[in-house]
Design a protein around this motif. Structure first.
Motif, PDB file in Angstrom:
ATOM      1  N   MET A   1       0.839  -1.213   0.000  1.00  0.00           N
ATOM      2  CA  MET A   1       0.000   0.000   0.000  1.00  0.00           C
ATOM      3  C   MET A   1       0.872   1.260   0.000  1.00  0.00           C
ATOM      4  SD  MET A   1      -3.240   0.242  -0.261  1.00  0.00           S
ATOM      5  CE  MET A   1      -3.706   1.760   0.632  1.00  0.00           C
ATOM      6  N   THR A   2       0.482   2.224  -0.809  1.00  0.00           N
ATOM      7  CA  THR A   2       1.191   3.505  -0.850  1.00  0.00           C
ATOM      8  C   THR A   2       0.665   4.416   0.251  1.00  0.00           C
ATOM      9  OG1 THR A   2       1.395   3.268  -3.239  1.00  0.00           O
ATOM     10  CG2 THR A   2       1.734   5.468  -2.344  1.00  0.00           C
ATOM     11  N   PHE A   3       1.565   4.947   1.061  1.00  0.00           N
ATOM     12  CA  PHE A   3       1.196   5.904   2.106  1.00  0.00           C
ATOM     13  C   PHE A   3       1.039   7.266   1.443  1.00  0.00           C
ATOM     14  CE2 PHE A   3       1.980   8.756   5.694  1.00  0.00           C
ATOM     15  CZ  PHE A   3       1.302   8.131   6.736  1.00  0.00           C
ATOM     16  N   ARG A   4      -0.162   7.861   1.556  1.00  0.00           N
ATOM     17  CA  ARG A   4      -0.459   9.106   0.845  1.00  0.00           C
ATOM     18  C   ARG A   4      -0.327  10.320   1.779  1.00  0.00           C
ATOM     19  NH1 ARG A   4      -0.510  11.819  -3.984  1.00  0.00           N
ATOM     20  NH2 ARG A   4      -1.686  13.719  -3.608  1.00  0.00           N
ATOM     21  N   LEU A  22      15.724  10.465   0.983  1.00  0.00           N
ATOM     22  CA  LEU A  22      15.046   9.253   1.440  1.00  0.00           C
ATOM     23  C   LEU A  22      13.611   9.193   0.919  1.00  0.00           C
ATOM     24  CD1 LEU A  22      15.525   6.793   3.375  1.00  0.00           C
ATOM     25  CD2 LEU A  22      14.361   8.139   5.109  1.00  0.00           C
ATOM     26  N   LEU A  23      12.911  10.321   1.042  1.00  0.00           N
ATOM     27  CA  LEU A  23      11.506  10.344   0.666  1.00  0.00           C
ATOM     28  C   LEU A  23      11.343  10.231  -0.854  1.00  0.00           C
ATOM     29  CD1 LEU A  23       8.776  10.451   1.903  1.00  0.00           C
ATOM     30  CD2 LEU A  23       8.803  12.928   1.634  1.00  0.00           C
ATOM     31  N   GLY A  24      12.223  10.902  -1.597  1.00  0.00           N
ATOM     32  CA  GLY A  24      12.171  10.820  -3.057  1.00  0.00           C
ATOM     33  C   GLY A  24      12.337   9.383  -3.529  1.00  0.00           C
ATOM     34  N   ALA A  28       9.701   7.025  -5.479  1.00  0.00           N
ATOM     35  CA  ALA A  28      10.041   6.349  -6.738  1.00  0.00           C
ATOM     36  C   ALA A  28       9.721   4.861  -6.647  1.00  0.00           C
ATOM     37  CB  ALA A  28      11.522   6.561  -7.064  1.00  0.00           C
ATOM     38  N   ARG A  29       9.808   4.284  -5.454  1.00  0.00           N
ATOM     39  CA  ARG A  29       9.517   2.856  -5.263  1.00  0.00           C
ATOM     40  C   ARG A  29       8.048   2.597  -4.947  1.00  0.00           C
ATOM     41  NH1 ARG A  29      13.185   2.122  -0.592  1.00  0.00           N
ATOM     42  NH2 ARG A  29      12.512  -0.038  -0.512  1.00  0.00           N
ATOM     43  N   GLY A  30       7.227   3.652  -4.941  1.00  0.00           N
ATOM     44  CA  GLY A  30       5.781   3.469  -4.749  1.00  0.00           C
ATOM     45  C   GLY A  30       5.361   3.278  -3.311  1.00  0.00           C
ATOM     46  N   LEU A  31       6.272   3.519  -2.339  1.00  0.00           N
ATOM     47  CA  LEU A  31       5.937   3.331  -0.930  1.00  0.00           C
ATOM     48  C   LEU A  31       5.185   4.537  -0.377  1.00  0.00           C
ATOM     49  CD1 LEU A  31       9.377   1.851   0.224  1.00  0.00           C
ATOM     50  CD2 LEU A  31       7.278   0.599  -0.306  1.00  0.00           C
ATOM     51  N   VAL A  32       5.468   5.702  -0.967  1.00  0.00           N
ATOM     52  CA  VAL A  32       4.873   6.965  -0.503  1.00  0.00           C
ATOM     53  C   VAL A  32       4.472   7.767  -1.722  1.00  0.00           C
ATOM     54  CG1 VAL A  32       5.336   9.098   0.787  1.00  0.00           C
ATOM     55  CG2 VAL A  32       6.499   6.996   1.450  1.00  0.00           C
ATOM     56  N   SER A  33       3.375   8.513  -1.645  1.00  0.00           N
ATOM     57  CA  SER A  33       3.119   9.522  -2.677  1.00  0.00           C
ATOM     58  C   SER A  33       2.745  10.820  -1.986  1.00  0.00           C
ATOM     59  CB  SER A  33       2.060   9.069  -3.676  1.00  0.00           C
ATOM     60  OG  SER A  33       0.777   9.185  -3.125  1.00  0.00           O
ATOM     61  N   VAL A  34       3.200  11.940  -2.566  1.00  0.00           N
ATOM     62  CA  VAL A  34       3.069  13.247  -1.918  1.00  0.00           C
ATOM     63  C   VAL A  34       2.393  14.234  -2.857  1.00  0.00           C
ATOM     64  CG1 VAL A  34       4.310  15.133  -0.780  1.00  0.00           C
ATOM     65  CG2 VAL A  34       5.249  12.809  -0.696  1.00  0.00           C
ATOM     66  N   GLY A 160       9.858  -0.869   4.660  1.00  0.00           N
ATOM     67  CA  GLY A 160      10.603  -0.830   3.406  1.00  0.00           C
ATOM     68  C   GLY A 160      11.293   0.483   3.090  1.00  0.00           C
ATOM     69  N   VAL A 161      10.968   1.567   3.808  1.00  0.00           N
ATOM     70  CA  VAL A 161      11.561   2.873   3.459  1.00  0.00           C
ATOM     71  C   VAL A 161      13.022   2.943   3.879  1.00  0.00           C
ATOM     72  CG1 VAL A 161      11.505   5.359   3.898  1.00  0.00           C
ATOM     73  CG2 VAL A 161       9.387   4.140   3.362  1.00  0.00           C
ATOM     74  N   VAL A 162      13.308   2.517   5.120  1.00  0.00           N
ATOM     75  CA  VAL A 162      14.700   2.450   5.573  1.00  0.00           C
ATOM     76  C   VAL A 162      15.188   1.027   5.344  1.00  0.00           C
ATOM     77  CG1 VAL A 162      16.209   2.539   7.604  1.00  0.00           C
ATOM     78  CG2 VAL A 162      14.472   4.302   7.248  1.00  0.00           C
ATOM     79  N   GLY A 163      16.308   0.883   4.637  1.00  0.00           N
ATOM     80  CA  GLY A 163      16.825  -0.421   4.245  1.00  0.00           C
ATOM     81  C   GLY A 163      16.986  -1.371   5.419  1.00  0.00           C
ATOM     82  N   ASN A 164      17.615  -0.883   6.503  1.00  0.00           N
ATOM     83  CA  ASN A 164      17.933  -1.735   7.647  1.00  0.00           C
ATOM     84  C   ASN A 164      16.906  -1.508   8.756  1.00  0.00           C
ATOM     85  OD1 ASN A 164      19.069  -3.143   9.725  1.00  0.00           O
ATOM     86  ND2 ASN A 164      21.051  -2.094   9.661  1.00  0.00           N
ATOM     87  N   ALA A 165      15.952  -2.448   8.894  1.00  0.00           N
ATOM     88  CA  ALA A 165      14.878  -2.291   9.887  1.00  0.00           C
ATOM     89  C   ALA A 165      15.442  -2.133  11.293  1.00  0.00           C
ATOM     90  CB  ALA A 165      13.925  -3.477   9.832  1.00  0.00           C
TER      91      ALA A 165
END
Ligand code: ADE
Length: 241
Positions: A1-4, A22-24, A28-34, A160-165
């Motif tokens: 799901m994309t966080f809007r 980070l946000l860009g 680009a990976r579809g995790l967030v849209s602004v 998924g946004v930060v590589g290392n959980a």
């Protein structure tokens, strides 16, 4: 799901950093849209007026409710949390960020001047949760920089946004304490040694040392955080540290 994320502001250029780093990459990976929206789109006079003098008198200007009402009707998905940054808000904390990161998205309403007519937040509460929040005990010229801060804090907690959980799990504040000091190579630099336990390979000893450093730093810099920990958060070993 994309966080809007949607941001309403009279200074859309101020939010340009939302497209960066980070946000860009997350976008680009579809995790967030602004979406960033100019509040003046929803004004109805030739001067595109967004503010007026306060009822009851006093300094500064207050943002008029009408453009905000139309803007929120156009932009806010039903049920989505509305976040209103204000120095008069409840504190924005890591726990608040973690809660918001579990929701489908957020809408931010940036006030300028002396804030937004209170009826906007009161009316908006009929359409979903509304959070009036402060990022600290100081006064900014407007909510835009506070939104940059909050968006960064929330989006790095999205899966998924930060590589290392783990780097998120062990952050300062994740357990209610400050993170202790970190070191990397070289082992000696300008006559200063890295604490020997970190070179020992004894993982249990390292974990104990880190916990003690974390407790000491918190006691020194943020005694308010230690005082606010829930019962049982500190073990007998912690109290001895
Ligand atoms: N707007 C102005 N000052 C603020 C603060 N400290 N936090 C959030 N929004 C603000």
């Amino acid at each position: 799901m994309t966080f809007r994320i949607d941001v309403l502001t009279i200074f859309p250029e101020y939010l340009a950093p939302l497209g960066q780093s980070l946000l860009g990459k997350a976008a680009a990976r579809g995790l967030v849209s602004v979406g960033v929206h100019d509040l003046r789109q929803w004004t109805d006079d030739v001067h595109r007026t967004v503010d007026d003098s306060p009822y009851g008198g006093g300094p500064g200007m207050v943002m008029r409710p009408e453009p905000w009402g139309r803007a929120l009707e156009a932009v806010r998905p039903p049920g989505t949390r509305l976040v209103v940054p204000t120095p008069a808000g409840r504190p924005f904390t890591q726990a608040v960020a973690a809660g918001w990161a579990t929701e489908p998205g957020l809408v931010f309403a940036c006030g300028r001047y002396e804030g937004i007519d209170q009826r906007v937040a009161d009316w908006a509460a009929e359409g979903g949760p509304v959070s009036e929040v402060s990022i600290g005990d100081y006064v900014l010229a407007g909510g835009e920089s506070a939104v940059l801060v909050m968006v960064e804090a929330v989006t790095r907690l999205l899966p998924g946004v930060v590589g290392n959980a783990e780097s998120v799990e062990f952050d300062s504040h994740a357990d209610g304490l400050l993170e202790g000091p970190s070191y990397t190579r070289p082992a000696t630099w300008r006559g200063r040694e890295v604490p020997p336990v970190l070179l020992s390979g004894d993982h249990a000893a390292i974990a104990r040392w880190r916990r003690a450093q974390s407790l000491r730093r918190t006691a020194d810099r943020r005694p308010d955080l230690l005082a606010g920990l829930p019962d049982g958060a500190l073990t007998p070993a912690d109290r001895a540290a």
